[in-house]
Design an enzyme around this catalytic site. Structure first.
Site, mmCIF file in Angstrom:
data_model
loop_
_atom_site.group_PDB
_atom_site.id
_atom_site.type_symbol
_atom_site.label_atom_id
_atom_site.label_comp_id
_atom_site.label_asym_id
_atom_site.label_seq_id
_atom_site.Cartn_x
_atom_site.Cartn_y
_atom_site.Cartn_z
ATOM 1 N N ASP A 229 2.057 1.921 -3.228
ATOM 2 C CA ASP A 229 1.692 1.859 -1.804
ATOM 3 C C ASP A 229 1.473 3.245 -1.207
ATOM 4 O O ASP A 229 0.675 3.408 -0.276
ATOM 5 C CB ASP A 229 2.779 1.101 -1.033
ATOM 6 N N SER A 253 -0.536 0.431 6.070
ATOM 7 C CA SER A 253 -1.033 -0.627 5.189
ATOM 8 C C SER A 253 -1.159 -1.927 5.981
ATOM 9 O O SER A 253 -0.267 -2.284 6.761
ATOM 10 C CB SER A 253 -0.070 -0.839 4.013
ATOM 11 N N GLN A 303 -6.031 -2.587 -1.644
ATOM 12 C CA GLN A 303 -5.322 -2.510 -0.360
ATOM 13 C C GLN A 303 -6.292 -2.146 0.746
ATOM 14 O O GLN A 303 -7.163 -1.292 0.577
ATOM 15 C CB GLN A 303 -4.204 -1.473 -0.405
#
Length: 313
Positions: A229, A253, A303
């Site tokens: 991430d 995110s 993502q």
């Protein structure tokens, strides 16, 4: 200094493993915030972050761990043979570092080969993450993979965050260089202090945990989810000529999708081959393929995130 930094990284990894070891509390007795009566209930601690928000990779990995605990043996202890192969999650709210994370797991399906679970991560009575994960028995099938990138220098020839940030007295610099549980080495140059010398929609990054991880395949998969991430939106910065230090930059995110293809070890070097697909409307989309040092494709991920910068006056 190198030995001290290695010890700090190992201690950070040990603490991370503790945080991912979520605690079971039976079942939910009152519906609300995305939870149903009878859902499995877990609680996880939070890791300190210099930006004051809960790190998204932590919540994803905790949500996956809670879900997996319900897929295991009859006591929900995660001792079964089904491992995660895919995950789709939406980040709904920023997390609070000062309170633990409640995790509720809905058992959607248990078939002959696959199990599906929905997990909500909750703070202050509101969901901060909603995730669905699928788990599969180990099975034989067609074998194919995309080739690993060529002509990428080995991690030993690439400077890491310690060399780039180690002497800077700043909380973010210390977090990346000394306190992180993972080593990160950017082949095309890091974006910590300024934009890349050349704009590109692609980058390659070597990643490895700072210390050995127990021989537990689920744990390695959860740690890979945790680590990725922090890197996923960097190609959007690289192609647009920006860096983490760009004045007024705001990033978060929004959603994350991941597929595990083969067994992985995060305490061996892994190569992230990353690409930015699009940026528009204050959002950016990026993807990555993760290879072992020997060229085995172990995971793929995508993502979308919020990427905002001040509008020039």
């Amino acid at each position: 200094m190198a030995d001290t930094t290695r010890d700090q990284g190992t201690a950070r990894l040990a603490h991370l493993l503790h945080v991912l070891d979520v605690t079971a509390h039976g079942t939910v007795t009152e519906a609300g915030s995305g939870a149903n009566v009878g859902d499995d209930l877990f609680t996880g601690e939070t890791l300190h972050q210099p930006n004051g928000r809960v790190y998204g990779g932590q919540v994803l990995a905790q949500a996956l761990t809670a879900a997996w605990r319900t897929v295991g043996g009859p006591d929900g202890d995660g001792t079964g043979t089904r491992l995660p192969h895919s995950l789709h999650g939406y980040f709904l709210r920023a997390g609070d570092l000062d309170v633990p994370v409640d995790l509720t797991v809905e058992r959607l399906r248990d078939g002959r080969s696959f199990s599906a679970r929905r997990t909500h991560a909750i703070q202050h009575g509101r969901p901060i993450l909603s995730m669905i994960a699928s788990f599969q028995e180990q099975q034989d099938g067609i074998e194919f993979q995309a080739p690993a990138p060529k002509d990428v220098p080995p991690p030993e020839d690439v400077p890491g965050a310690l060399e780039t940030l180690g002497r800077i007295d700043h909380p973010q610099a210390r977090h990346w260089s000394h306190d992180s549980a993972f080593e990160v080495r950017h082949v095309e140059g890091a974006l910590f202090l300024g934009p890349a010398a050349e704009r590109s929609d692609r980058q390659h990054v070597w990643v490895r945990s700072r210390g050995s991880v127990p021989d537990d395949q689920f744990l390695h998969r959860a740690l890979l989810l945790y680590a990725c991430d922090q890197l996923m939106l960097e190609p959007v910065l690289r192609v647009s000529g920006h860096a983490w230090s760009s004045p007024g930059l705001s990033m978060a995110s929004l959603d994350h999708a991941m597929w595990w293809h083969r067994d992985v070890r995060v305490d061996d070097w892994l190569l992230f081959e990353q690409e930015a697909s699009s940026a528009q409307g204050g959002r950016g989309l990026a993807s990555a393929r993760v290879f072992t040092r020997d060229g085995v494709l172990v995971a793929s991920m995508s993502q979308e995130g919020m990427v905002r910068l001040p509008v020039p006056s």
